[in-house]
Scaffold this motif. Structure first.
Motif, PDB file in Angstrom:
ATOM      1  N   PRO A   1       0.794  -1.222   0.000  1.00  0.00           N
ATOM      2  CA  PRO A   1       0.000   0.000   0.000  1.00  0.00           C
ATOM      3  C   PRO A   1       0.831   1.279   0.000  1.00  0.00           C
TER       4      PRO A   1
ATOM      5  N   GLU B   1     -13.980  -4.425  -1.571  1.00  0.00           N
ATOM      6  CA  GLU B   1     -12.740  -4.823  -0.886  1.00  0.00           C
ATOM      7  C   GLU B   1     -11.533  -4.094  -1.480  1.00  0.00           C
ATOM      8  N   LEU B   2     -11.563  -3.867  -2.777  1.00  0.00           N
ATOM      9  CA  LEU B   2     -10.455  -3.141  -3.412  1.00  0.00           C
ATOM     10  C   LEU B   2     -10.407  -1.697  -2.901  1.00  0.00           C
TER      11      LEU B   2
ATOM     12  N   LEU C   1      -8.881  -1.708   0.501  1.00  0.00           N
ATOM     13  CA  LEU C   1      -7.426  -1.931   0.466  1.00  0.00           C
ATOM     14  C   LEU C   1      -6.657  -0.660   0.091  1.00  0.00           C
TER      15      LEU C   1
ATOM     16  N   PRO D   1     -11.887 -10.530   0.072  1.00  0.00           N
ATOM     17  CA  PRO D   1     -10.653  -9.803   0.393  1.00  0.00           C
ATOM     18  C   PRO D   1      -9.407 -10.435  -0.242  1.00  0.00           C
ATOM     19  N   VAL D   2      -9.403 -11.760  -0.356  1.00  0.00           N
ATOM     20  CA  VAL D   2      -8.267 -12.447  -0.991  1.00  0.00           C
ATOM     21  C   VAL D   2      -8.233 -12.085  -2.483  1.00  0.00           C
TER      22      VAL D   2
ATOM     23  N   ARG E   1      -6.941  -8.533  -2.967  1.00  0.00           N
ATOM     24  CA  ARG E   1      -5.473  -8.435  -2.798  1.00  0.00           C
ATOM     25  C   ARG E   1      -4.759  -8.893  -4.069  1.00  0.00           C
TER      26      ARG E   1
ATOM     27  N   LEU F   1      -5.218  -6.199  -6.712  1.00  0.00           N
ATOM     28  CA  LEU F   1      -4.361  -5.024  -6.492  1.00  0.00           C
ATOM     29  C   LEU F   1      -2.898  -5.322  -6.854  1.00  0.00           C
ATOM     30  N   LYS F   2      -2.456  -6.513  -6.485  1.00  0.00           N
ATOM     31  CA  LYS F   2      -1.084  -6.911  -6.816  1.00  0.00           C
ATOM     32  C   LYS F   2      -0.866  -6.878  -8.333  1.00  0.00           C
TER      33      LYS F   2
END
Ligand SMILES: NC(=O)c1ccc[n+]([C@@H]2O[C@H](COP(=O)([O-])OP(=O)(O)OC[C@H]3O[C@@H](n4cnc5c(N)ncnc54)[C@H](OP(=O)(O)O)[C@@H]3O)[C@@H](O)[C@H]2O)c1
Length: 260
Positions: free
Chosen positions: A2, A24-25, A28, A206-207, A210, A213-214
């Motif tokens: 982040p 969720e994004l 994050l 949430p997984v 993530r 986002l990665k």
């Protein structure tokens, strides 16, 4: 990760951010990007997100309304400068047997999943092209890899998005615009919660966010999750038609019929 986000993007727009993967994004990225504009139709849910967030702003929107999409992009850019990342994630899914075809739901799928993205592109591209930079991520699905049973109101729209992303990547890459296509397998969200069939490899939202986002940070072209299930779907894509149809008949249809 982040901590590096604010160096990458100042103004991010996420559609379909009221629930599921999009929400969720947003969570994050919150506080790590100067401005996160979040859109969906549920104004109340967006306000809650904005009130609870540090750098989240609500822009209620129906992505199937061309004029509203244009106005929304203008409003976001007037408030916080050029959008440098757009995650076009809003989507509609309805399980449907071809024999009981509901044309209104088919049209909704096309209007939200496909035209919603086209309207966003129409609004975003002139600015991005003029600046010679920007990142657009289109959320499609592994359901767009091959024709899946009961997917008539959904799969074709996601296949169209996968094809569209290839065109965009080809034409816009050389002009400085990064294109990503996001192909999730099953994710536990309001969209899948009522599915009456087994969902192999399903992961929590949430997984999924993530992993998404990665992939965005790394500017990957195709972003996939969960890997195991996606690899299986990729394998189905390269099977000869006869083998694929046999597998669908003997395995997938049975799973669907058991759940129905
Ligand atoms: N969950 C999975 O297993 C899975 C698998 C592959 C791909 N996907 C894709 O991932 C994306 C996110 O889905 P999700 O699983 O997170 O489902 P979700 O929780 O149902 O999220 C869908 C989002 O789209 C918004 N939306 C729907 N129609 C809209 C419209 N006309 N205008 C603006 N926003 C609209 C919804 O908000 P409002 O109702 O408030 O408008 C919601 O925020 C979708 O594109 C979906 O097709 C999901």
């Amino acid at each position: 990760m982040p901590d590096t986000l604010n160096k990458k993007w100042q103004n991010v727009w996420i559609t379909g951010g009221s629930t599921g993967i999009g929400r969720e994004l947003v969570s994050l990225m919150d506080g790590h990007v100067a401005h996160i504009a979040v859109s969906a139709r549920s104004a109340e849910k967006l306000s809650e997100l904005a009130d609870a967030g540090k750098t989240v702003a609500a822009y209620p929107l129906d992505v199937s309304d061309k004029a509203a999409v244009k106005t929304c992009v203008t409003d976001i850019e007037d408030a916080a400068g050029p959008i440098d990342l757009a995650v076009l994630n809003a989507g509609a899914w309805k399980l449907m047997d071809v024999a009981e075809m509901d044309l209104a739901a088919v049209r909704t799928g096309i209007e939200v999943n496909y035209m919603g993205v086209m309207y966003a592109l129409d609004a975003l591209l002139p600015g991005m092209l003029a600046r010679g930079k920007g990142h657009i991520a289109i959320v499609a699905s592994v359901a767009g890899y091959r024709g899946l049973p009961r997917s008539i109101a959904y799969g074709p729209t996601k296949a169209a998005l996968i094809n569209l992303a290839e065109i965009l990547r080809t034409e816009l890459g050389p002009r400085g615009i990064t294109i990503s296509v996001v192909n999730p397998g099953f994710v536990d969200t309001p969209m899948t919660r009522d599915n009456p069939f087994p969902m192999p490899g399903i992961i929590p939202a949430p997984v999924a966010a993530r992993a998404l986002l990665k992939g965005l940070v790394r500017e990957r072209y195709e972003i996939v999750f969960p890997l195991g299930f996606v690899l299986l779907m990729k394998f189905l894509r390269i099977l000869p038609n006869a083998v694929y149809f046999w597998l669908v008949r003997t395995i997938m249809m049975r799973g669907l019929d058991r759940g129905a």
